[in-house]
Design a protein around this motif. Structure first.
Motif, PDB file in Angstrom:
ATOM      1  N   CYS A  22       0.835  -1.201   0.000  1.00 52.48           N
ATOM      2  CA  CYS A  22       0.000   0.000   0.000  1.00 52.48           C
ATOM      3  C   CYS A  22       0.868   1.249   0.000  1.00 52.48           C
ATOM      4  N   ARG A  26       1.247   3.961  -3.042  1.00 54.81           N
ATOM      5  CA  ARG A  26       0.907   5.355  -2.753  1.00 54.81           C
ATOM      6  C   ARG A  26       2.086   6.274  -3.049  1.00 54.81           C
ATOM      7  N   GLU A  51      -0.045   0.806   7.105  1.00 55.64           N
ATOM      8  CA  GLU A  51       1.218   0.940   6.375  1.00 55.64           C
ATOM      9  C   GLU A  51       2.434   0.654   7.259  1.00 55.64           C
ATOM     10  N   ILE A  65      -9.141   0.318   0.233  1.00 59.40           N
ATOM     11  CA  ILE A  65      -7.831   0.937   0.022  1.00 59.40           C
ATOM     12  C   ILE A  65      -7.248   0.446  -1.289  1.00 59.40           C
ATOM     13  N   ARG A  66      -7.308  -0.863  -1.519  1.00 51.35           N
ATOM     14  CA  ARG A  66      -6.776  -1.430  -2.766  1.00 51.35           C
ATOM     15  C   ARG A  66      -7.522  -0.866  -3.971  1.00 51.35           C
TER      16      ARG A  66
END
Length: 108
Positions: A22, A26, A51, A65-66
């Motif tokens: 993640c 990002r 994270e 989130i994905r």
């Protein structure tokens, strides 16, 4: 696509990502935690803890989130226990060193 490849692709779509993947996606996309939280409808504390490996959010939160990262241009590749992050160069932010480097390559 063969039946095996289709089954593998479907299985990969169901796999959650981990906090390291993640953060990597990002960072490559140049998305702040605040921006990702808004898109994924989660708290900044949840994302920060995820994270940094402090806690594992509920699967539904990880899926959001994905999905937000994939919408922004990230792809996740799974090979057993390994996860790779791919980013569409056209979607990389110029706010990051990677984005500036990719922009220079396209200009040349």
């Amino acid at each position: 696509m063969s039946g095996v490849e289709t089954a593998q692709a479907d299985a990969a779509d169901d796999l959650p990502i981990d906090g390291i993947s993640c953060r990597g996606a990002r960072a490559m996309l140049g998305i702040s935690q605040k921006e990702l939280c808004a898109d994924a409808e989660c708290s900044r504390k949840l994302l920060n803890d995820f994270e940094n490996g402090i806690r594992r959010p509920h699967r539904r939160n990880v899926e959001r989130i994905r999905a937000a990262l994939e919408t922004a241009g990230a792809s996740f590749v799974f090979d057993g226990a390994k996860v790779g992050v791919l980013v569409d160069p056209a979607r990389v932010s110029s706010r990051t060193a990677r984005g500036r480097t990719m922009g220079e390559r396209e200009s040349a």
